[in-house]
Design a protein around this motif. Structure first.
Motif, short mmCIF file in Angstrom:
data_model
loop_
_atom_site.label_atom_id
_atom_site.label_comp_id
_atom_site.label_asym_id
_atom_site.label_seq_id
_atom_site.Cartn_x
_atom_site.Cartn_y
_atom_site.Cartn_z
N SER A 163 -6.75 -13.44 -18.84
CA SER A 163 -7.43 -12.16 -19.12
C SER A 163 -8.29 -11.71 -17.94
CB SER A 163 -8.30 -12.30 -20.37
OG SER A 163 -9.34 -13.22 -20.13
N GLU A 164 -8.07 -12.28 -16.78
CA GLU A 164 -8.88 -11.93 -15.61
C GLU A 164 -8.84 -10.44 -15.30
OE1 GLU A 164 -8.14 -12.84 -11.15
OE2 GLU A 164 -9.18 -14.57 -11.98
N VAL A 165 -7.72 -9.80 -15.55
CA VAL A 165 -7.61 -8.35 -15.30
C VAL A 165 -8.64 -7.60 -16.12
CG1 VAL A 165 -6.12 -6.33 -15.53
CG2 VAL A 165 -5.17 -8.47 -14.68
N ILE A 166 -8.80 -7.99 -17.39
CA ILE A 166 -9.78 -7.32 -18.24
C ILE A 166 -11.19 -7.63 -17.77
CG2 ILE A 166 -10.78 -7.34 -20.56
CD1 ILE A 166 -7.99 -7.35 -21.66
N LEU A 167 -11.47 -8.88 -17.44
CA LEU A 167 -12.80 -9.23 -16.95
C LEU A 167 -13.13 -8.47 -15.67
CD1 LEU A 167 -12.73 -13.08 -17.54
CD2 LEU A 167 -14.06 -11.40 -18.79
N LYS A 168 -12.17 -8.38 -14.77
CA LYS A 168 -12.38 -7.67 -13.52
C LYS A 168 -12.68 -6.19 -13.78
CE LYS A 168 -8.75 -7.10 -10.94
NZ LYS A 168 -7.64 -7.36 -10.01
N THR A 169 -11.96 -5.59 -14.73
CA THR A 169 -12.19 -4.18 -15.07
C THR A 169 -13.57 -3.99 -15.68
OG1 THR A 169 -9.82 -3.87 -15.43
CG2 THR A 169 -11.29 -2.22 -16.38
N LEU A 170 -13.95 -4.90 -16.58
CA LEU A 170 -15.27 -4.82 -17.19
C LEU A 170 -16.36 -4.88 -16.13
CD1 LEU A 170 -14.97 -7.20 -20.28
CD2 LEU A 170 -15.24 -4.73 -20.33
N ILE A 171 -16.25 -5.85 -15.25
CA ILE A 171 -17.29 -6.06 -14.24
C ILE A 171 -17.39 -4.86 -13.30
CG2 ILE A 171 -17.96 -7.48 -12.26
CD1 ILE A 171 -16.79 -9.90 -13.84
N ARG A 172 -16.24 -4.31 -12.93
CA ARG A 172 -16.25 -3.23 -11.94
C ARG A 172 -16.56 -1.86 -12.54
NH1 ARG A 172 -11.31 -5.14 -8.04
NH2 ARG A 172 -12.57 -6.54 -6.79
N ASN A 173 -16.17 -1.62 -13.80
CA ASN A 173 -16.19 -0.25 -14.31
C ASN A 173 -17.13 0.03 -15.48
OD1 ASN A 173 -14.17 0.64 -12.46
ND2 ASN A 173 -12.64 -0.41 -13.71
N MET A 174 -17.30 -0.89 -16.40
CA MET A 174 -18.08 -0.56 -17.59
C MET A 174 -19.52 -0.24 -17.25
SD MET A 174 -16.88 -2.67 -20.96
CE MET A 174 -17.82 -1.68 -22.09
N GLY A 175 -20.00 0.86 -17.77
CA GLY A 175 -21.39 1.26 -17.58
C GLY A 175 -21.68 1.99 -16.29
N LYS A 176 -20.69 2.15 -15.41
CA LYS A 176 -20.99 2.76 -14.12
C LYS A 176 -21.33 4.23 -14.23
CE LYS A 176 -16.30 3.80 -12.50
NZ LYS A 176 -15.33 3.49 -11.46
N GLU A 177 -20.85 4.89 -15.30
CA GLU A 177 -21.16 6.32 -15.46
C GLU A 177 -22.64 6.56 -15.72
OE1 GLU A 177 -19.63 4.77 -19.47
OE2 GLU A 177 -19.19 4.49 -17.35
N PHE A 178 -23.36 5.54 -16.19
CA PHE A 178 -24.78 5.68 -16.45
C PHE A 178 -25.64 5.14 -15.30
CE2 PHE A 178 -22.76 5.10 -20.66
CZ PHE A 178 -22.98 6.38 -21.14
N ASN A 179 -25.00 4.52 -14.35
CA ASN A 179 -25.69 3.93 -13.21
C ASN A 179 -26.76 2.92 -13.64
OD1 ASN A 179 -25.84 3.64 -10.41
ND2 ASN A 179 -27.59 4.99 -10.28
N TYR A 180 -26.48 2.20 -14.73
CA TYR A 180 -27.39 1.16 -15.21
C TYR A 180 -26.99 -0.18 -14.59
CZ TYR A 180 -29.06 4.10 -19.11
OH TYR A 180 -29.62 5.09 -19.87
N LEU A 181 -27.96 -1.08 -14.59
CA LEU A 181 -27.65 -2.47 -14.30
C LEU A 181 -26.68 -2.97 -15.36
CD1 LEU A 181 -28.36 -5.32 -13.03
CD2 LEU A 181 -30.13 -5.44 -14.78
N LYS A 182 -25.64 -3.70 -14.94
CA LYS A 182 -24.70 -4.30 -15.88
C LYS A 182 -24.95 -5.80 -15.96
CE LYS A 182 -21.01 -2.86 -13.86
NZ LYS A 182 -19.61 -2.66 -13.46
#
Length: 199
Positions: free
Chosen positions: A62-81
């Motif tokens: 599931s590394e593809v999903i983890l990589k996507t989460l780390i790189r993309n989730m929350g970036k639209e809010f510019n918050y710390l992830k």
């Protein structure tokens, strides 16, 4: 935007630590294990993963999903992830998530006394009827603790090999409830450094 990645062996307080950081920052918390478990359970035909969340540290399909989460989730809010997962490995961090944008920490118990740990878990569980440990006998618990200790030793060696943790590998023989206060301070200090300084 920076990203805190908390990996390590199961039952070491990763999610608890993530929530402690969340309470002290403007951030988004992502428990990657919960998401990958959900996908595996509800759409197995689209999400074929052989990884079981039993604390086994190995490269996860599931590394593809983890990589996507780390790189993309929350970036639209510019918050710390803040992302926690037992599926994240030191190899993955070394290959994909180096640099000053990422703060990585792995948790484990490589030198824990297994019998003392069992007593501490049982004592902490007395005041918590929902504690996960109630469903296991002492014999089963000792097997789990020994297994997690062995995995922690492997994880510590990998962290040293990839030079991920410049601090000593976190050592705890206490219950998970007492872990985050110290580690929270370590991570918050890293977050307070200028963005250009690498972790």
């Amino acid at each position: 935007m920076r990203t805190v990645i908390i990996g390590g062996v199961c039952r070491t307080g990763k999610s608890h630590l993530a929530n402690q950081i969340f309470q002290n920052t403007k951030s988004t918390v992502i428990n990657a294990d919960s998401l990958t478990n959900f996908l595996k359970k509800h759409i197995p035909e689209k999400f074929s993963v052989s990884f079981e969340l039993d604390g086994v540290l190995r490269l996860d399909p599931s590394e593809v999903i983890l990589k996507t989460l780390i790189r993309n989730m929350g970036k639209e809010f510019n918050y710390l992830k803040i992302i926690d997962s037992s599926a994240i490995s030191p190899e993955t961090i070394d290959r994909l998530f180096r640099g000053d944008r990422y703060i990585s920490m792995f948790l484990g118990h490589p030198r824990v006394d297994v019998f003392q740990k069992l007593q501490e878990i049982r004592q902490a569980a007395q005041n918590n009827i929902h504690c996960w440990s109630h469903q296991y006998s002492n014999r089963e618990m000792l097997q789990y603790i020994k297994h997690f200790k062995s995995l922690s030793i492997q994880l510590e060696q990998k962290c040293k090999h990839y030079n991920i943790d410049r601090k000593p590998f976190p050592q705890f023989s206490r219950t998970c409830q007492s872990i985050p206060s110290f580690l929270r301070v370590v991570i918050l200090r890293q977050l307070s450094k200028p963005f250009s300084i690498s972790f």
